[in-house]
Scaffold this motif. Structure first.
Motif, PDB file in Angstrom:
ATOM      1  N   ARG A  66      27.912  93.325  28.503  1.00  0.00           N
ATOM      2  CA  ARG A  66      26.688  94.010  28.091  1.00  0.00           C
ATOM      3  C   ARG A  66      25.635  93.796  29.173  1.00  0.00           C
ATOM      4  O   ARG A  66      25.408  92.663  29.602  1.00  0.00           O
ATOM      5  CB  ARG A  66      26.159  93.444  26.760  1.00  0.00           C
ATOM      6  N   GLN A  67      25.017  94.890  29.614  1.00  0.00           N
ATOM      7  CA  GLN A  67      23.956  94.771  30.611  1.00  0.00           C
ATOM      8  C   GLN A  67      22.628  95.159  30.001  1.00  0.00           C
ATOM      9  O   GLN A  67      22.502  96.190  29.334  1.00  0.00           O
ATOM     10  CB  GLN A  67      24.232  95.641  31.837  1.00  0.00           C
ATOM     11  N   SER A  68      21.634  94.318  30.206  1.00  0.00           N
ATOM     12  CA  SER A  68      20.271  94.581  29.759  1.00  0.00           C
ATOM     13  C   SER A  68      19.342  94.264  30.916  1.00  0.00           C
ATOM     14  O   SER A  68      19.176  93.098  31.300  1.00  0.00           O
ATOM     15  CB  SER A  68      19.919  93.710  28.545  1.00  0.00           C
ATOM     16  N   GLY A  69      18.786  95.310  31.515  1.00  0.00           N
ATOM     17  CA  GLY A  69      17.954  95.103  32.696  1.00  0.00           C
ATOM     18  C   GLY A  69      18.785  94.546  33.826  1.00  0.00           C
ATOM     19  O   GLY A  69      19.816  95.107  34.190  1.00  0.00           O
ATOM     20  N   ASN A  70      18.349  93.411  34.378  1.00  0.00           N
ATOM     21  CA  ASN A  70      19.092  92.806  35.490  1.00  0.00           C
ATOM     22  C   ASN A  70      20.016  91.687  35.031  1.00  0.00           C
ATOM     23  O   ASN A  70      20.484  90.897  35.846  1.00  0.00           O
ATOM     24  CB  ASN A  70      18.111  92.269  36.539  1.00  0.00           C
ATOM     25  N   GLN A  71      20.288  91.635  33.720  1.00  0.00           N
ATOM     26  CA  GLN A  71      21.182  90.608  33.198  1.00  0.00           C
ATOM     27  C   GLN A  71      22.468  91.233  32.654  1.00  0.00           C
ATOM     28  O   GLN A  71      22.427  92.231  31.934  1.00  0.00           O
ATOM     29  CB  GLN A  71      20.505  89.791  32.104  1.00  0.00           C
ATOM     30  N   VAL A  72      23.592  90.611  33.007  1.00  0.00           N
ATOM     31  CA  VAL A  72      24.905  91.057  32.561  1.00  0.00           C
ATOM     32  C   VAL A  72      25.542  89.916  31.776  1.00  0.00           C
ATOM     33  O   VAL A  72      25.730  88.815  32.314  1.00  0.00           O
ATOM     34  CB  VAL A  72      25.806  91.439  33.751  1.00  0.00           C
ATOM     35  N   MET A  73      25.848  90.146  30.496  1.00  0.00           N
ATOM     36  CA  MET A  73      26.344  89.087  29.618  1.00  0.00           C
ATOM     37  C   MET A  73      27.816  89.323  29.262  1.00  0.00           C
ATOM     38  O   MET A  73      28.190  90.424  28.882  1.00  0.00           O
ATOM     39  CB  MET A  73      25.504  89.029  28.343  1.00  0.00           C
ATOM     40  N   VAL A  74      28.594  88.274  29.395  1.00  0.00           N
ATOM     41  CA  VAL A  74      30.026  88.315  29.090  1.00  0.00           C
ATOM     42  C   VAL A  74      30.308  87.287  28.001  1.00  0.00           C
ATOM     43  O   VAL A  74      30.034  86.091  28.185  1.00  0.00           O
ATOM     44  CB  VAL A  74      30.873  87.999  30.339  1.00  0.00           C
ATOM     45  N   SER A  75      30.853  87.742  26.874  1.00  0.00           N
ATOM     46  CA  SER A  75      31.237  86.832  25.801  1.00  0.00           C
ATOM     47  C   SER A  75      32.667  86.357  26.044  1.00  0.00           C
ATOM     48  O   SER A  75      33.548  87.150  26.382  1.00  0.00           O
ATOM     49  CB  SER A  75      31.148  87.529  24.444  1.00  0.00           C
ATOM     50  N   LEU A  76      32.884  85.053  25.860  1.00  0.00           N
ATOM     51  CA  LEU A  76      34.170  84.437  26.147  1.00  0.00           C
ATOM     52  C   LEU A  76      34.743  83.790  24.897  1.00  0.00           C
ATOM     53  O   LEU A  76      34.027  83.574  23.922  1.00  0.00           O
ATOM     54  CB  LEU A  76      33.996  83.400  27.261  1.00  0.00           C
ATOM     55  N   PRO A  77      36.037  83.479  24.922  1.00  0.00           N
ATOM     56  CA  PRO A  77      36.651  82.890  23.723  1.00  0.00           C
ATOM     57  C   PRO A  77      36.187  81.462  23.495  1.00  0.00           C
ATOM     58  O   PRO A  77      35.558  80.843  24.355  1.00  0.00           O
ATOM     59  CB  PRO A  77      38.145  82.927  24.055  1.00  0.00           C
ATOM     60  N   ASN A  78      36.509  80.945  22.312  1.00  0.00           N
ATOM     61  CA  ASN A  78      36.374  79.509  22.104  1.00  0.00           C
ATOM     62  C   ASN A  78      37.330  78.798  23.048  1.00  0.00           C
ATOM     63  O   ASN A  78      38.421  79.298  23.343  1.00  0.00           O
ATOM     64  CB  ASN A  78      36.702  79.144  20.661  1.00  0.00           C
ATOM     65  N   PHE A  79      36.930  77.613  23.515  1.00  0.00           N
ATOM     66  CA  PHE A  79      37.732  76.878  24.493  1.00  0.00           C
ATOM     67  C   PHE A  79      38.342  75.643  23.859  1.00  0.00           C
ATOM     68  O   PHE A  79      37.655  74.867  23.182  1.00  0.00           O
ATOM     69  CB  PHE A  79      36.872  76.448  25.680  1.00  0.00           C
ATOM     70  N   SER A  80      39.633  75.444  24.109  1.00  0.00           N
ATOM     71  CA  SER A  80      40.303  74.213  23.716  1.00  0.00           C
ATOM     72  C   SER A  80      40.331  73.264  24.907  1.00  0.00           C
ATOM     73  O   SER A  80      39.972  73.640  26.033  1.00  0.00           O
ATOM     74  CB  SER A  80      41.724  74.511  23.240  1.00  0.00           C
ATOM     75  N   ALA A  81      40.761  72.034  24.670  1.00  0.00           N
ATOM     76  CA  ALA A  81      40.834  71.051  25.746  1.00  0.00           C
ATOM     77  C   ALA A  81      41.760  71.543  26.852  1.00  0.00           C
ATOM     78  O   ALA A  81      42.896  71.937  26.596  1.00  0.00           O
ATOM     79  CB  ALA A  81      41.330  69.715  25.196  1.00  0.00           C
ATOM     80  N   GLY A  82      41.250  71.554  28.080  1.00  0.00           N
ATOM     81  CA  GLY A  82      42.042  71.962  29.231  1.00  0.00           C
ATOM     82  C   GLY A  82      42.191  73.452  29.431  1.00  0.00           C
ATOM     83  O   GLY A  82      42.799  73.889  30.417  1.00  0.00           O
ATOM     84  N   GLN A  83      41.635  74.263  28.557  1.00  0.00           N
ATOM     85  CA  GLN A  83      41.800  75.717  28.659  1.00  0.00           C
ATOM     86  C   GLN A  83      41.009  76.273  29.832  1.00  0.00           C
ATOM     87  O   GLN A  83      39.842  75.932  30.036  1.00  0.00           O
ATOM     88  CB  GLN A  83      41.336  76.393  27.369  1.00  0.00           C
TER      89      GLN A  83
END
Length: 473
Positions: free
Chosen positions: A298-315
């Motif tokens: 998602r881009q809003s103005g000069n910011q681009v946001m990326v949603s990522l998964p939940n992280f497990s240990a070592g992922q």
């Protein structure tokens, strides 16, 4: 191969060669010798590593040195979940949602039931599990704590699952959501594992409506993992479930491997170290976004946001972004992008924000641009670009355009061979072997079943190429 496809393949190959070796470029006089620069160039900016929390962020640019003017560069960001040696795994609140439509009858349903039994056997007293199965209708064993007596009840319930009806995925998702909600507040990890072998035929059947359901699940704190079995399911839809649901995606041609996949997803869920993970690129004046490869952004103005998964240990998960940056004066340090990583640290139960910045130095020496090219970032960028081609190849194969599909894979081979001159042949040896294996599979795929299988395998490889390493089974 027809002449048009051949022309496009050759043109694409030349363009991709320029990507690896000639990016960025300046024009060098053909007859005049290169002038020796007596003043040493500035020290190249080093890869940037964020402050460790339950996630570690490492970022780098494909080209720390750029020529004056506009240049295309790739930013790569690696995010890794912290290892927690000797720690007790986290209790989980699970809902296992199983497709038992008519197409699952026989071997597939038998293996799904066996995998469900295996999952029950892995649970501890502090875990909770609800079992949901759907065809045209949906039936549930209510969520319960996995005590010995309840585990026995769960096993008996699994034995009674039968195949019947259509594929009402939306009803399965709704029932799983309800069952998780009954105990959700008492758990840090709430996960729905969806299994399907077919296309949605009843209830909500459009991709947008089903994806909206998964987004709503994530908004309430529930993650969704999606496992497709066989060759008839909609892999794009199931991959979308995993991405928007912050979980994992798995493809199994053989249902006999389901038990191992259920076990892997339980392990990932029960060792979760970070959730609500968002990576934001802030683009300074002079930097323009080309694309975020392989992720919905998602881009809003000069910011681009990326949603990522939940992280497990070592992922490990990787994000590759194509940017255009502009530098005017030789010797100038150009700010290419700022990075902000936000997440909930589940080890310390606090919100975390980490920042970093990526910069490049402007030079008038093309040999400096080439010599200082980051080897790792170059390989990561080529993998992400090849993943785009792999997706296109899979669609072309599915639609019967076999020569076009093979042309995309041949373009990938060109890219990796050129990348080997920047990194090393060893750095891309496995990539080249994988591309050749895909080409051979496309060549030999004769039946409709084999084409569907090759298509799904290619899309899994593409996910990993984009950097979705830990969230792709």
């Amino acid at each position: 191969m027809n002449r048009t496809v051949l022309f496009l393949s050759l043109a694409g190959g030349l363009a991709l060669t320029a990507l690896v070796l000639g990016l960025p470029q300046v024009t060098r006089p053909r007859t005049e010798p290169v002038v020796e620069v007596k003043t040493p160039p500035p020290t190249p900016p080093l890869p940037v590593q964020g402050t460790p929390g339950s996630l570690t962020m490492t970022s780098r640019l494909s080209h720390p040195y750029v020529p004056a003017g506009s240049s295309e560069v790739f930013a790569t960001v690696d995010l890794t979940g912290a290892e927690v040696p000797g720690s007790k795994r986290r209790p989980v609140n699970l809902a296992l949602v199983i497709d038992r439509s008519g197409s699952m009858s026989g071997y597939k349903l038998a293996q799904a039931k066996q995998a469900a039994r295996h999952l029950v056997g892995l649970l501890r007293d502090e875990d909770r599990l609800a079992i949901v199965h759907y065809g045209s209708d949906v039936k549930s064993l209510p969520s319960a704590q996995a005590t010995p007596a309840q585990r026995e009840r769960m096993l008996q319930y699994v034995d009674g699952i039968w195949d019947d009806g259509g594929t009402n995925i939306s009803a399965g998702l709704s029932a799983g959501r309800y069952q998780l909600s009954t105990a959700q507040e008492g758990f840090g990890v709430n996960r729905l594992i969806l299994l399907s072998d077919g296309q949605p035929t009843e209830g909500v059947t459009d991709d947008e409506g089903l994806t909206r359901q998964v987004r709503e699940l994530r908004a309430t704190g529930i993650t969704v993992s999606a496992i497709g079995v066989g060759t008839d399911f909609n892999e794009d839809l199931m991959q979308g479930f995993a991405e928007y649901g912050a979980g994992a995606y798995g493809y199994l041609e053989d249902a006999g491997q389901l038990a191992a996949l259920f076990q892997k997803d339980l392990q990932q869920a029960s060792t979760t170290v970070a959730r609500d993970v968002t990576l934001t690129f802030t683009l300074p004046s002079g930097t323009v976004l080309g694309e975020v490869l392989g992720y919905n952004a998602r881009q809003s103005g000069n910011q681009v946001m990326v949603s990522l998964p939940n992280f497990s240990a070592g992922q490990l998960e990787r994000v590759v972004v194509r940017l255009s940056t502009t530098g005017d004066a030789v010797g100038q340090t150009v700010r290419v992008t700022d990075l902000t990583l936000n997440y909930t640290d589940l080890i310390r139960n606090v919100g975390v924000e980490n920042g970093a910045a990526l910069s490049a130095v402007v030079t008038d020496r093309q040999e400096e641009v080439v010599a200082r090219q980051d080897k790792d970032a170059t390989v990561y960028a080529v993998r992400a670009r090849s993943a785009q081609n792999l997706q296109k190849a899979a669609e072309a194969l599915r639609e019967g355009r076999r020569d076009e599909a093979k042309g995309y894979i041949q373009q990938n081979q060109v890219m990796f061979k050129e990348a080997s001159t920047v990194a090393s042949p060893a750095a891309v040896a496995s990539d080249l072997a994988e591309q050749q294996a895909t080409l051979d599979e496309y060549e030999s795929a004769g039946s409709e079943e084999e084409v569907r299988s090759a298509t799904k395998k290619s899309k899994v490889k593409a996910l990993r190429g984009f950097g979705k390493v830990g969230s792709t089974y």
